[in-house]
Enzyme design. Structure first.
Site, mmCIF file in Angstrom:
data_model
loop_
_atom_site.group_PDB
_atom_site.id
_atom_site.type_symbol
_atom_site.label_atom_id
_atom_site.label_comp_id
_atom_site.label_asym_id
_atom_site.label_seq_id
_atom_site.Cartn_x
_atom_site.Cartn_y
_atom_site.Cartn_z
ATOM 1 N N HIS A 160 11.139 -2.345 2.699
ATOM 2 C CA HIS A 160 10.435 -2.273 3.975
ATOM 3 C C HIS A 160 10.611 -3.586 4.713
ATOM 4 O O HIS A 160 10.733 -4.640 4.092
ATOM 5 C CB HIS A 160 8.940 -1.983 3.738
ATOM 6 C CG HIS A 160 8.208 -1.588 4.984
ATOM 7 N ND1 HIS A 160 7.612 -2.507 5.811
ATOM 8 C CD2 HIS A 160 7.981 -0.370 5.539
ATOM 9 C CE1 HIS A 160 7.045 -1.875 6.827
ATOM 10 N NE2 HIS A 160 7.258 -0.584 6.696
ATOM 11 N N ASP A 178 7.903 6.563 2.833
ATOM 12 C CA ASP A 178 8.813 7.642 3.204
ATOM 13 C C ASP A 178 9.373 8.353 1.975
ATOM 14 O O ASP A 178 9.658 9.547 2.024
ATOM 15 C CB ASP A 178 9.966 7.093 4.050
ATOM 16 C CG ASP A 178 9.472 6.422 5.312
ATOM 17 O OD1 ASP A 178 8.695 7.055 6.037
ATOM 18 O OD2 ASP A 178 9.839 5.263 5.559
#
Length: 496
Positions: free
Chosen positions: A339, A395
């Site tokens: 991320h 995700d």
């Protein structure tokens, strides 16, 4: 009061080696003002160009905002190194476990968890704004059957603004919303009404894009259901006849928790877009449509869809090592890991894992789960992954849940956009209520192009020396009708 001599000054001393001058820049909240950096000036050096504007002060060059704070906010706190995410001070894990989406939405937008009477009024008000004008339905029906749902959702939000002229600063005056910051109650009422309308209509628009793809008639919002329960009703009810629609409680709870997790994430790409567009004082429907456009991208809201496509491509657990070798050789892109902010575990992925297990007990085990777990195991044990802080993110797990619940891949970004409207509106409201007023965002650039040039007449121009494929339009291949038209008017080129 005793003064400790060893107490450090909250400032930064900068020496400009070009001039020998020293500057003391105040440090507030562990930051310095970029405009204080601009005070550092010098005469141009032989290597500076006129376009460097050296006399106008030093600029801060920060590609992609890697370390630039653009707002002061009280909404969401993220600590990427320690894996912390808090909404208004509340850890995301607690909200997922104890709260619900509408309550969390109130918290994000207004700063505190609502009392029971406040929540009852809030839930009722949002529920009163779920219907959309039939002309909006007509707009969505005009899309091609295979249009991406995010295209329809973005257009739907943009169109909503045309049905609320009283909410448009271009028609009502540019201080329509910013006047609320000084206590103008009429302005504040208009502001909060648009928040209610957008939150109420977001599931309706999203479900319409889903039903449009299926060729099914649009459903009408239901009363008496939760926010996510009504959304599932809008998506799935096949007929108004017979028993009333009741979503499965586990799936409803899972979707509600996912909505909480996706509600806000500080100044991410789409929220920054919302604030950039909002700084022009445009109406909030245009602001949310812009947020949808940013969220649409595969590097942002489309990541969960991309993660599932990657797992489908890998196929089975035994194919993971070969796939990861290609990743390490930079031949393939790994999606769902790492991320921009989190350099440790993504706290949202921690909060979501149990949800996945609960959903799988109801829907059956996702066939991709074994591949996903093997990929996660490989990541934990891989020096390549650990050295780059590549851990499963939100995700990675949310896509598995969405697929188990039967949502098509291209609907995943929509499932992200509906709850993210809360975060966008929370930041937009905070921006409009800034006591000092709203300044239009205008980032600077470093110009590195040509200096001043004299215009050259067309007959005297020559092709650029060393020109590449990027220096002119590439040849576009048209369909057969275009070729016929070219032939008909005698405009045949050497290469068709």
């Amino acid at each position: 009061m005793a003064v400790h001599k060893n107490t450090p000054r909250q400032s930064l001393t900068v020496v400009d080696n070009r001039t020998g001058k020293s500057y003391e820049l105040p440090i507030t909240h562990n930051s310095v003002l970029a405009t204080d950096i601009k005070k550092i000036k010098a005469e141009p050096s032989p290597t500076d160009t006129a376009e460097d504007e050296t006399k106008q002060g030093l600029r801060v060059y920060d590609p992609a905002y890697m370390n630039t704070a653009v707002v002061q906010s009280k909404i969401t706190y993220i600590n990427g190194l320690e894996g912390i995410l808090r909404y208004r001070g509340y850890p995301i894990e607690q909200l997922v476990q104890k709260s619900n989406f509408l309550e969390t939405a109130y918290l994000l937008i207004y700063g505190e968890l609502p009392t029971e009477p406040q929540y009852a009024d809030w839930q009722s008000e949002v529920g009163q704004h779920t219907f959309v004008h039939t002309d909006i339905e007509g707009l969505l029906k005009s899309f091609r059957y295979d249009s991406h749902p995010m295209s329809m959702l973005t257009a739907g939000f943009a169109a909503l603004g045309a049905f609320a002229p009283e909410a448009n600063p271009s028609l009502r005056g540019q201080k329509l919303y910013t006047a609320a910051a000084s206590g103008d109650m009429e302005s504040l009422k208009v502001l909060d009404k648009q928040i209610l309308r957008i939150l109420g209509k977001a599931p309706t628009l999203a479900a319409a894009s889903y039903r449009m793809r299926q060729g099914r008639p649009f459903n009408r919002p239901a009363q008496g259901l939760s926010y996510t329960g009504n959304f599932l009703h809008l998506l799935d009810t096949l007929s108004d006849a017979g028993k009333p629609y009741t979503p499965h409680p586990v799936l409803e709870k899972a979707l509600d928790a996912l909505f909480i997790i996706h509600a806000d994430h500080e100044v991410n790409c789409s929220t920054a877009t919302v604030l950039q567009v909002g700084s022009s004082l445009v109406d909030p429907y245009s602001v949310v449509a812009a947020g949808c456009a940013a969220l649409y991208g595969p590097s942002h809201g489309g990541a969960s869809e991309s993660a599932i496509r990657m797992l489908m491509e890998i196929g089975s657990p035994e194919n993971v090592p070969a796939f990861m070798k290609d990743v390490e050789a930079r031949k393939r892109v790994l999606v769902g890991f790492g991320h921009r902010v989190y350099k440790n575990v993504d706290p949202r992925s921690t909060a979501i894992r149990q949800l996945a297990e609960d959903v799988f007990k109801v829907t059956g085990r996702n066939k991709l789960l074994d591949t996903a777990l093997e990929l996660a195991r490989y990541a934990r044990e891989s020096d390549f992954m650990r050295s780059r802080n590549l851990y499963p993110n939100v995700d990675f797990y949310s896509g598995l849940i969405y697929q188990a619940m039967g949502f098509p891949l291209d609907f995943y970004p929509v499932l992200f956009a509906v709850p993210r409207c809360v975060g966008w509106l929370a930041h937009w409201r905070q921006q409009m209520l800034t006591p000092s007023g709203v300044k239009i965002w205008r980032p600077r650039q470093l110009y590195v192009g040509s200096g001043e040039r004299e215009y050259v007449e067309a007959r005297e121009r020559e092709r650029k020396e060393g020109a590449t494929v990027f220096d002119a339009p590439v040849q576009v291949h048209h369909g057969g009708d275009s070729k016929r038209n070219l032939l008909a008017v005698g405009r045949v080129r050497a290469r068709l």
